[in-house]
Design a protein around this motif. Structure first.
Motif, PDB file in Angstrom:
ATOM      1  N   ASP A 110       0.823  -1.203   0.000  1.00 42.85           N
ATOM      2  CA  ASP A 110       0.000   0.000   0.000  1.00 42.85           C
ATOM      3  C   ASP A 110       0.863   1.261   0.000  1.00 42.85           C
ATOM      4  O   ASP A 110       0.614   2.213  -0.750  1.00 42.85           O
ATOM      5  CB  ASP A 110      -0.908  -0.035   1.230  1.00 42.85           C
ATOM      6  CG  ASP A 110      -1.951   1.074   1.240  1.00 42.85           C
ATOM      7  OD1 ASP A 110      -2.175   1.701   0.182  1.00 42.85           O
ATOM      8  OD2 ASP A 110      -2.546   1.305   2.302  1.00 42.85           O
ATOM      9  N   GLN A 116      -3.467   4.014   0.567  1.00 45.45           N
ATOM     10  CA  GLN A 116      -4.817   4.188   1.090  1.00 45.45           C
ATOM     11  C   GLN A 116      -4.842   4.324   2.614  1.00 45.45           C
ATOM     12  O   GLN A 116      -5.621   5.088   3.166  1.00 45.45           O
ATOM     13  CB  GLN A 116      -5.696   3.007   0.653  1.00 45.45           C
ATOM     14  CG  GLN A 116      -7.186   3.278   0.766  1.00 45.45           C
ATOM     15  CD  GLN A 116      -7.638   4.447  -0.102  1.00 45.45           C
ATOM     16  OE1 GLN A 116      -7.297   4.528  -1.273  1.00 45.45           O
ATOM     17  NE2 GLN A 116      -8.391   5.372   0.495  1.00 45.45           N
ATOM     18  N   ALA A 117      -3.973   3.563   3.294  1.00 44.22           N
ATOM     19  CA  ALA A 117      -3.938   3.653   4.759  1.00 44.22           C
ATOM     20  C   ALA A 117      -3.510   5.032   5.220  1.00 44.22           C
ATOM     21  O   ALA A 117      -3.971   5.519   6.263  1.00 44.22           O
ATOM     22  CB  ALA A 117      -2.993   2.587   5.329  1.00 44.22           C
ATOM     23  N   ASP A 120      -6.489   7.329   4.647  1.00 42.73           N
ATOM     24  CA  ASP A 120      -7.553   7.071   5.620  1.00 42.73           C
ATOM     25  C   ASP A 120      -7.146   7.428   7.050  1.00 42.73           C
ATOM     26  O   ASP A 120      -7.935   7.245   7.985  1.00 42.73           O
ATOM     27  CB  ASP A 120      -7.975   5.599   5.565  1.00 42.73           C
ATOM     28  CG  ASP A 120      -8.713   5.251   4.271  1.00 42.73           C
ATOM     29  OD1 ASP A 120      -9.166   6.189   3.589  1.00 42.73           O
ATOM     30  OD2 ASP A 120      -8.823   4.042   3.948  1.00 42.73           O
ATOM     31  N   ILE A 122      -4.935   6.001   8.987  1.00 43.82           N
ATOM     32  CA  ILE A 122      -4.587   4.873   9.868  1.00 43.82           C
ATOM     33  C   ILE A 122      -3.188   5.073  10.442  1.00 43.82           C
ATOM     34  O   ILE A 122      -2.926   4.797  11.617  1.00 43.82           O
ATOM     35  CB  ILE A 122      -4.668   3.533   9.103  1.00 43.82           C
ATOM     36  CG1 ILE A 122      -6.047   3.351   8.454  1.00 43.82           C
ATOM     37  CG2 ILE A 122      -4.364   2.365  10.040  1.00 43.82           C
ATOM     38  CD1 ILE A 122      -7.201   3.371   9.441  1.00 43.82           C
ATOM     39  N   TYR A 334       1.592   1.564  15.432  1.00 43.77           N
ATOM     40  CA  TYR A 334       0.312   1.500  14.710  1.00 43.77           C
ATOM     41  C   TYR A 334      -0.008   0.097  14.182  1.00 43.77           C
ATOM     42  O   TYR A 334      -1.029  -0.083  13.504  1.00 43.77           O
ATOM     43  CB  TYR A 334       0.340   2.495  13.540  1.00 43.77           C
ATOM     44  CG  TYR A 334       0.377   3.933  13.992  1.00 43.77           C
ATOM     45  CD1 TYR A 334      -0.794   4.648  14.227  1.00 43.77           C
ATOM     46  CD2 TYR A 334       1.595   4.568  14.216  1.00 43.77           C
ATOM     47  CE1 TYR A 334      -0.749   5.958  14.667  1.00 43.77           C
ATOM     48  CE2 TYR A 334       1.643   5.887  14.654  1.00 43.77           C
ATOM     49  CZ  TYR A 334       0.471   6.567  14.872  1.00 43.77           C
ATOM     50  OH  TYR A 334       0.518   7.875  15.320  1.00 43.77           O
ATOM     51  N   ARG A 337      -3.539  -1.392  14.641  1.00 44.32           N
ATOM     52  CA  ARG A 337      -4.507  -0.754  13.745  1.00 44.32           C
ATOM     53  C   ARG A 337      -4.356  -1.273  12.313  1.00 44.32           C
ATOM     54  O   ARG A 337      -5.347  -1.478  11.603  1.00 44.32           O
ATOM     55  CB  ARG A 337      -4.310   0.769  13.748  1.00 44.32           C
ATOM     56  CG  ARG A 337      -4.546   1.438  15.090  1.00 44.32           C
ATOM     57  CD  ARG A 337      -4.438   2.954  14.932  1.00 44.32           C
ATOM     58  NE  ARG A 337      -4.065   3.596  16.187  1.00 44.32           N
ATOM     59  CZ  ARG A 337      -3.838   4.895  16.309  1.00 44.32           C
ATOM     60  NH1 ARG A 337      -3.943   5.682  15.251  1.00 44.32           N
ATOM     61  NH2 ARG A 337      -3.499   5.414  17.479  1.00 44.32           N
ATOM     62  N   LEU A 338      -3.101  -1.462  11.889  1.00 44.27           N
ATOM     63  CA  LEU A 338      -2.859  -1.943  10.523  1.00 44.27           C
ATOM     64  C   LEU A 338      -3.356  -3.374  10.340  1.00 44.27           C
ATOM     65  O   LEU A 338      -3.868  -3.736   9.277  1.00 44.27           O
ATOM     66  CB  LEU A 338      -1.369  -1.843  10.191  1.00 44.27           C
ATOM     67  CG  LEU A 338      -0.836  -0.412  10.040  1.00 44.27           C
ATOM     68  CD1 LEU A 338       0.690  -0.413   9.939  1.00 44.27           C
ATOM     69  CD2 LEU A 338      -1.442   0.258   8.809  1.00 44.27           C
ATOM     70  N   LYS A 340      -5.879  -4.705  11.917  1.00 51.28           N
ATOM     71  CA  LYS A 340      -7.338  -4.585  11.818  1.00 51.28           C
ATOM     72  C   LYS A 340      -7.745  -4.025  10.456  1.00 51.28           C
ATOM     73  O   LYS A 340      -8.719  -4.486   9.837  1.00 51.28           O
ATOM     74  CB  LYS A 340      -7.851  -3.674  12.938  1.00 51.28           C
ATOM     75  CG  LYS A 340      -9.364  -3.645  13.087  1.00 51.28           C
ATOM     76  CD  LYS A 340      -9.884  -4.981  13.622  1.00 51.28           C
ATOM     77  CE  LYS A 340     -11.367  -4.931  13.898  1.00 51.28           C
ATOM     78  NZ  LYS A 340     -11.889  -6.247  14.365  1.00 51.28           N
ATOM     79  N   TYR A 341      -7.004  -3.075   9.959  1.00 54.63           N
ATOM     80  CA  TYR A 341      -7.319  -2.393   8.697  1.00 54.63           C
ATOM     81  C   TYR A 341      -7.201  -3.332   7.498  1.00 54.63           C
ATOM     82  O   TYR A 341      -8.095  -3.387   6.641  1.00 54.63           O
ATOM     83  CB  TYR A 341      -6.384  -1.201   8.524  1.00 54.63           C
ATOM     84  CG  TYR A 341      -6.623  -0.358   7.298  1.00 54.63           C
ATOM     85  CD1 TYR A 341      -7.696   0.524   7.232  1.00 54.63           C
ATOM     86  CD2 TYR A 341      -5.748  -0.428   6.215  1.00 54.63           C
ATOM     87  CE1 TYR A 341      -7.895   1.321   6.108  1.00 54.63           C
ATOM     88  CE2 TYR A 341      -5.941   0.358   5.096  1.00 54.63           C
ATOM     89  CZ  TYR A 341      -7.021   1.228   5.032  1.00 54.63           C
ATOM     90  OH  TYR A 341      -7.222   2.004   3.923  1.00 54.63           O
ATOM     91  N   TYR A 342      -6.097  -4.068   7.440  1.00 46.92           N
ATOM     92  CA  TYR A 342      -5.858  -4.912   6.262  1.00 46.92           C
ATOM     93  C   TYR A 342      -6.470  -6.307   6.375  1.00 46.92           C
ATOM     94  O   TYR A 342      -6.883  -6.893   5.372  1.00 46.92           O
ATOM     95  CB  TYR A 342      -4.349  -5.051   6.010  1.00 46.92           C
ATOM     96  CG  TYR A 342      -3.688  -3.780   5.553  1.00 46.92           C
ATOM     97  CD1 TYR A 342      -4.019  -3.195   4.339  1.00 46.92           C
ATOM     98  CD2 TYR A 342      -2.729  -3.158   6.336  1.00 46.92           C
ATOM     99  CE1 TYR A 342      -3.413  -2.021   3.911  1.00 46.92           C
ATOM    100  CE2 TYR A 342      -2.114  -1.983   5.925  1.00 46.92           C
ATOM    101  CZ  TYR A 342      -2.460  -1.414   4.714  1.00 46.92           C
ATOM    102  OH  TYR A 342      -1.861  -0.254   4.300  1.00 46.92           O
ATOM    103  N   ASP A 344      -8.796  -7.274   8.971  1.00 45.45           N
ATOM    104  CA  ASP A 344     -10.045  -7.278   9.741  1.00 45.45           C
ATOM    105  C   ASP A 344      -9.975  -8.296  10.879  1.00 45.45           C
ATOM    106  O   ASP A 344     -10.917  -9.049  11.126  1.00 45.45           O
ATOM    107  CB  ASP A 344     -11.250  -7.568   8.834  1.00 45.45           C
ATOM    108  CG  ASP A 344     -12.574  -7.226   9.527  1.00 45.45           C
ATOM    109  OD1 ASP A 344     -12.563  -6.386  10.445  1.00 45.45           O
ATOM    110  OD2 ASP A 344     -13.613  -7.827   9.157  1.00 45.45           O
TER     111      ASP A 344
END
Length: 486
Positions: A110, A116-117, A120, A122, A334, A337-338, A340-342, A344
């Motif tokens: 990414d 995108q992260a 957004d 993140i 982070y 969070r990453l 969870k973001y990529y 889920d």
């Protein structure tokens, strides 16, 4: 005369112990090992430990400390009492490491793609785009299997409750895997009776897994890829490991002067039989020294034109250029969070809580609590620059405060974790010493994790710094087979 007990006088000092567990979480799985240790006895343990140290010297299993001008090579101190992981503990670590490596690779894809992260929110854009390890030249490049990090070392610690936490990600050129394999070989030669009827997962097939993974990321259309390991040369601190890994994979060990890029933009290796094309390079050279045409123009270690070949897809590099973004201790904060973001998913292995001093509130909290926190520079490795607040003098903390104020973005802080301990033979006595663990993950089409990894031990009493450059040593790491006896 009766044998003197190995563990009779051992006191874990209120910490979680890798051999005994805790009152709340005892470790019955290590009972066979404890029995074998008592059968050997302390006197025999000391004799065989001395023999093991002599063998390390004879085999040349060494590393270099650049800050010590009088010492070119030294052995990595080795403790003969192994660190044991149950099959259940290992299952958690293995799943957590695979999850983390998957997220790291998606993040890098990414970062050098749509970003995108960052859009957004993140991860703050400046942490990535202004990071010295961010390499703009990588933007838009499609890599085989979308794999950026082919070899990853995730530093894991265990806290007072017996839970594992990630301390750091090593995504550039993680070192230490040679000691994992050589420590096991040394134990097999010196303490074969210690392993009797204990089922332990093997580690000797690391080279096979690594070679297979590197072959899987060869340039498109290459059916029988030639792999080579690129080393800075003899004076590098990890040169022993470079020799070891090239031997384990059965591939050439080369330096920059052995390679060249021809008019067809392919990489060739000079051999006595003439030029031979190289398809995959496992490089143990930092980005800035890889290609003087693109990075450091004064570099004598790299290969002119290498990036031109790489960007045209005619050679693969492991790890990819620009992976150092993930080595940054601020980006590390982070990672949950990453994931969870990529993916889920919630992180299987949690982070140690981290304060990013580049953020106003975190800076204020850090400066007010330096005496309670562990403060680290984000760009350093090897334990350099780490300040353990509760064990520092007022003068040291004042000096640290000045440095953090001058460059807030260059620091993070974390609470002081009560790291687990492991019985360690120190000057003829068995005492508790703090340990961490670096599992190694190898990724091609998918990810395989070497069972166990490098257990580093802080040999100085009370020290939390396990790095070899700071006086740390290592242990053999046993992952018990499910079901116990072999």
């Amino acid at each position: 005369m009766s044998k003197r007990s190995v563990l009779k006088d051992y006191d874990q000092g209120g910490f979680y112990c890798e051999m005994l567990g805790s009152a709340e979480r005892p470790l019955p799985d290590t009972l066979p090992l404890r029995k074998h240790l008592e059968e050997i006895g302390l006197a025999s343990l000391k004799r065989r430990a001395a023999a093991a140290e002599d063998e390390l010297y004879n085999l040349g299993i060494t590393f270099t400390v650049y800050t010590e001008a009088e010492a070119i090579d030294r052995i990595l101190p080795f403790d003969v009492i192994p660190r044991v992981l149950t099959s259940g503990d290992w299952a958690t670590i293995e799943r957590g490491v695979k999850q983390r490596v998957a997220a790291l690779n998606l993040f890098l894809k990414d970062v050098y793609g749509k970003q995108q992260a960052l859009k957004d929110g993140i991860v703050p854009k400046h942490l990535v785009l202004k990071n010295e390890n961010y390499k703009k030249v990588m933007c838009g490049l499609k890599l085989p299997e979308d794999t950026y990090i082919h070899i990853c070392g995730i530093d894991v610690v265990r806290d007072d409750s017996g839970e594992f936490q990630v301390l750091e990600d090593n995504a550039r050129c993680p070192s230490g895997v040679s000691y994992v394999v050589e420590n096991r070989h040394l134990m097999l030669r010196t303490f074969p009776d210690l392993m009797d009827n204990i089922g332990i997962k093997p580690v000797s097939d690391y080279g096979v897994h690594l070679l297979n993974a590197l072959a899987e990321v060869a340039p498109a259309g290459v059916m029988d890829p030639q792999v080579a390991l690129l080393s800075p040369g003899f004076f590098n601190s990890a040169y022993f490991e470079h020799v070891f890994l090239a031997r384990e994979m059965g591939v050439p060990l080369v330096e920059g002067q052995d390679l060249y890029v021809d008019d067809d933009d392919c990489v060739y290796m000079s051999t006595v039989g003439g030029p031979k094309r190289v398809d995959v390079i496992y490089r143990r050279i930092n980005d800035d020294f890889l290609d003087p045409e693109v990075f450091n123009k004064k570099s004598m270690l790299g290969v002119p034109g290498l990036m031109r070949s790489y960007l045209k897809g005619k050679v693969s590099l492991a790890n990819a250029v620009g992976t150092g973004v993930c080595d940054d201790k601020a980006v590390y904060a982070y990672m949950p969070r990453l994931i969870k973001y990529y993916l889920d998913e919630d992180a299987i292995l949690s982070n140690v809580p981290t304060n990013i001093c580049g953020e106003k509130d975190a800076l204020k909290y850090t400066l007010s609590n330096l005496d309670k926190l562990v403060t680290k520079p984000v760009g350093e490795a090897g334990g350099y620059g780490v300040v353990v607040g509760p064990r520092s003098t007022k003068a040291e903390l004042e000096e640290l405060k000045k440095r953090v104020k001058a460059d807030p973005a260059g620091y993070i802080s974390q609470p002081m974790i009560r790291l687990s301990v492991s019985p360690t033979l120190i000057e003829g006595k068995v005492e508790p010493r703090h340990v961490d663990l670096r599992p190694f993950a190898v990724t091609g089409k998918d990810t395989w994790v070497l069972p166990g990894g490098l257990s580093r031990v802080a040999l100085k009493r009370g020290s939390l710094v396990v790095n070899s450059s700071q006086g740390g040593g290592s242990k053999d790491t046993w992952v018990l087979e499910e079901g116990g006896e072999s």
